[in-house]
Design a protein around this motif. Structure first.
Motif, PDB file in Angstrom:
ATOM      1  N   LEU A 259      50.327  68.437 -18.723  1.00 35.72           N
ATOM      2  CA  LEU A 259      50.301  69.863 -18.351  1.00 35.72           C
ATOM      3  C   LEU A 259      49.232  70.148 -17.302  1.00 35.72           C
ATOM      4  N   PHE A 260      48.078  69.471 -17.457  1.00 32.73           N
ATOM      5  CA  PHE A 260      46.972  69.758 -16.551  1.00 32.73           C
ATOM      6  C   PHE A 260      46.907  68.760 -15.390  1.00 32.73           C
TER       7      PHE A 260
ATOM      8  N   THR B  18      50.523  62.686 -33.973  1.00 27.99           N
ATOM      9  CA  THR B  18      50.593  64.013 -33.358  1.00 27.99           C
ATOM     10  C   THR B  18      49.485  64.147 -32.319  1.00 27.99           C
TER      11      THR B  18
ATOM     12  N   ILE C  68      50.594  62.492 -29.136  1.00 27.39           N
ATOM     13  CA  ILE C  68      51.531  63.340 -28.390  1.00 27.39           C
ATOM     14  C   ILE C  68      50.771  64.495 -27.733  1.00 27.39           C
ATOM     15  N   ALA C  69      49.854  65.110 -28.485  1.00 26.64           N
ATOM     16  CA  ALA C  69      49.105  66.253 -27.954  1.00 26.64           C
ATOM     17  C   ALA C  69      48.259  65.827 -26.752  1.00 26.64           C
TER      18      ALA C  69
ATOM     19  N   LEU D 290      63.342  66.216 -21.525  1.00 27.36           N
ATOM     20  CA  LEU D 290      62.914  66.002 -22.912  1.00 27.36           C
ATOM     21  C   LEU D 290      64.071  66.180 -23.890  1.00 27.36           C
TER      22      LEU D 290
ATOM     23  N   LYS E 240      58.239  59.753 -27.908  1.00 23.02           N
ATOM     24  CA  LYS E 240      57.886  61.073 -27.369  1.00 23.02           C
ATOM     25  C   LYS E 240      56.992  60.978 -26.143  1.00 23.02           C
TER      26      LYS E 240
ATOM     27  N   GLY F  21      48.931  66.512 -12.219  1.00 28.07           N
ATOM     28  CA  GLY F  21      49.786  66.974 -11.107  1.00 28.07           C
ATOM     29  C   GLY F  21      51.131  66.313 -11.115  1.00 28.07           C
TER      30      GLY F  21
ATOM     31  N   LEU G 296      47.897  75.578 -26.481  1.00 32.18           N
ATOM     32  CA  LEU G 296      46.847  75.271 -25.498  1.00 32.18           C
ATOM     33  C   LEU G 296      46.453  76.489 -24.694  1.00 32.18           C
TER      34      LEU G 296
ATOM     35  N   HIS H 184      53.068  73.175 -28.318  1.00 34.12           N
ATOM     36  CA  HIS H 184      51.759  72.699 -27.867  1.00 34.12           C
ATOM     37  C   HIS H 184      51.268  73.470 -26.640  1.00 34.12           C
TER      38      HIS H 184
ATOM     39  N   PRO I 246      57.428  62.035 -11.799  1.00 36.92           N
ATOM     40  CA  PRO I 246      57.071  63.456 -11.908  1.00 36.92           C
ATOM     41  C   PRO I 246      55.553  63.678 -12.059  1.00 36.92           C
ATOM     42  N   TRP I 247      54.780  62.628 -12.162  1.00 34.02           N
ATOM     43  CA  TRP I 247      53.314  62.819 -12.226  1.00 34.02           C
ATOM     44  C   TRP I 247      52.658  61.821 -11.280  1.00 34.02           C
TER      45      TRP I 247
ATOM     46  N   ARG J 268      41.538  69.292 -22.538  1.00 30.87           N
ATOM     47  CA  ARG J 268      42.092  70.095 -21.439  1.00 30.87           C
ATOM     48  C   ARG J 268      41.011  70.497 -20.437  1.00 30.87           C
TER      49      ARG J 268
ATOM     50  N   HIS K 227      50.601  65.217 -23.776  1.00 33.21           N
ATOM     51  CA  HIS K 227      51.158  66.477 -23.273  1.00 33.21           C
ATOM     52  C   HIS K 227      50.098  67.295 -22.545  1.00 33.21           C
ATOM     53  N   THR K 228      48.863  67.285 -23.069  1.00 31.40           N
ATOM     54  CA  THR K 228      47.769  68.001 -22.400  1.00 31.40           C
ATOM     55  C   THR K 228      47.560  67.451 -20.991  1.00 31.40           C
TER      56      THR K 228
ATOM     57  N   GLU L 227      58.915  59.886 -23.144  1.00 36.05           N
ATOM     58  CA  GLU L 227      59.694  61.020 -22.611  1.00 36.05           C
ATOM     59  C   GLU L 227      58.812  61.943 -21.777  1.00 36.05           C
ATOM     60  N   MET L 228      57.611  62.235 -22.304  1.00 35.59           N
ATOM     61  CA  MET L 228      56.700  63.141 -21.596  1.00 35.59           C
ATOM     62  C   MET L 228      56.101  62.484 -20.368  1.00 35.59           C
ATOM     63  N   GLY L 229      55.943  61.155 -20.432  1.00 35.28           N
ATOM     64  CA  GLY L 229      55.426  60.412 -19.296  1.00 35.28           C
ATOM     65  C   GLY L 229      54.088  59.737 -19.534  1.00 35.28           C
TER      66      GLY L 229
ATOM     67  N   LYS M  80      55.507  68.220 -36.962  1.00 32.07           N
ATOM     68  CA  LYS M  80      54.546  68.237 -35.845  1.00 32.07           C
ATOM     69  C   LYS M  80      54.171  69.659 -35.447  1.00 32.07           C
TER      70      LYS M  80
ATOM     71  N   ARG N 288      54.059  77.449 -19.331  1.00 31.38           N
ATOM     72  CA  ARG N 288      52.596  77.583 -19.281  1.00 31.38           C
ATOM     73  C   ARG N 288      52.169  78.730 -18.368  1.00 31.38           C
TER      74      ARG N 288
ATOM     75  N   LYS O 231      58.466  68.640 -15.683  1.00 30.97           N
ATOM     76  CA  LYS O 231      59.444  67.914 -14.861  1.00 30.97           C
ATOM     77  C   LYS O 231      60.196  66.842 -15.619  1.00 30.97           C
ATOM     78  N   SER O 232      59.730  66.489 -16.816  1.00 27.49           N
ATOM     79  CA  SER O 232      60.417  65.424 -17.531  1.00 27.49           C
ATOM     80  C   SER O 232      61.586  65.969 -18.350  1.00 27.49           C
TER      81      SER O 232
END
Lengths: 235, 235
Positions: free
Chosen positions: B232-233, B221, B224-225, A217, B95, B235, A232, A228, B71-72, B173, B228-229, B98-100, A95, A173, A214-215
């Motif tokens: 990250l962006f 992938t 996941i990207a 991982l 994955k 709240g 980004l 990633h 967390p989000w 993003r 994750h984006t 895990e990230m949410g 990945k 980030r 916050k997660s």
């Protein structure tokens, strides 16, 4: 477009190793005179014609050379402690190569359960992922190295250690400051995280401790998230 | 902390199903009177005491209830065409949980090679990943659905279709505008990407076509990207 990695360039000839040859000659039945598209793993793209098929390699006459432009213009080095389950590390490597990295170093940490690693296997995975995602560079896969030895020897412009020992860490980030050509290194710990002593040592050597959101991982997910994030926020 | 998902709450009692029971009672030898920590998958955390161990379920008296904070604070729905190789999809799901994420929908597209899916297996993977990463909600795993039927039925505030048919797509993003409580849906195509007709249909229905960066990513992938984006962006 089918791409091959050449392992050697000499006097305007490129060579495929046994494995690449297997694919080109055995599977795809390429013959003398056929044209292939090659990468040297260092950013160059070649068109070349098969001039000789030997027992263990293929020799190709280079017809044209073109430097390629990487989609990112900084140096991204990930150093992640191998996961106990090798599959998870291999997935992660695939990945992050797809997303884009320049080097990967497996770290042997205080809490590492996996203390051995087949670098040749990782190299094959990285090569397949680089081809599949049409990357013109092959990331460098380093040998497993002791954490302390590694952190004492690093000289990237921006060095980060991502860990889970505090909720108040600056997110990667925000901590990462992109500028063209900057080199950045992120360390990710094993399943049991870095030891507090490892974090303290890295910080004393100029690494910045960061968080990845916050997660909570897993190790391999953290490696992907770090890569990633840098891609980004990088250029 | 060991966590269990309760599948049913009734009159101040919580219940574990056979699988969770297996782990609590068979593996960890929990007995009547022992206390467990439970999640209901909807954001609530419970402390509960085993009151009865039946053949196929465990009944627990709830001692305390505490709502948890995710967390989000937006709703993230991923709709990704299953990969040909089921492992890749399962790994992606682990994955992104895990990230949410809040929901996952498998899409049946024009170029889908995999046309069947075991949703119960995906639910187990999502539950394990949610526990492992200490998420208090269980993402909703939907049944495999035909692309057209799905895009005609979506009503998320922000709807995106990520594809590879142009290099000039606005990156996700930038296209994603976070506001608390917003709902966002991203579609990711199968190995052969969406068909141009699928992209056109989605766009005609108000989806915004976006890219996920300059690297060519595999389906899993890309999933996941995208996740994750947004994390990250968001709240």
């Amino acid at each position: 477009m089918q791409l091959y990695f050449t392992y050697k360039i000499e006097n305007n000839y490129a060579f495929l190793d046994e494995e690449e040859m297997q694919h080109a000659v055995k599977t795809l039945r390429k013959k003398q005179g056929d044209r292939l598209h090659l990468l040297d793993g260092k950013g160059n793209f070649y068109e070349a014609e098969i001039s000789e098929i030997a027992k263990r390699e293929v020799k190709l006459k280079i017809l044209s050379t073109k430097p390629t432009v990487l989609p990112w213009n900084f140096d991204l080095h990930l150093a992640v402690a191998p996961t106990k389950n090798a599959d998870r590390l291999e997935w992660m490597l695939e990945k992050v190569v797809e997303m884009g990295i320049n080097s990967y170093t497996p770290l042997l940490c205080r809490h590492s359960e996996r203390k051995q690693l087949r670098v040749d296997r990782l190299e094959k995975i990285a090569m397949a992922a680089a081809k599949q995602s049409q990357k013109s560079i092959l990331p460098k896969i380093n040998e497993l190295i002791d954490f302390e030895k590694f952190v004492r020897s690093c000289n990237a412009d921006q060095r980060f250690i991502a860990h889970c020992q505090s909720d108040d860490l600056e997110p990667l980030r925000n901590a990462f400051k992109f500028s063209p050509g900057t080199s950045v290194l992120v360390l990710i710990g094993p399943e049991g995280d870095f030891s507090p002593e490892e974090v303290a040592l890295a910080v004393s050597l100029g690494f910045k401790a960061v968080g990845l959101g916050k997660s909570r991982l897993r190790t391999e997910t953290a490696g992907i998230a770090a890569c990633h994030t840098l891609q980004l926020f990088g250029g």
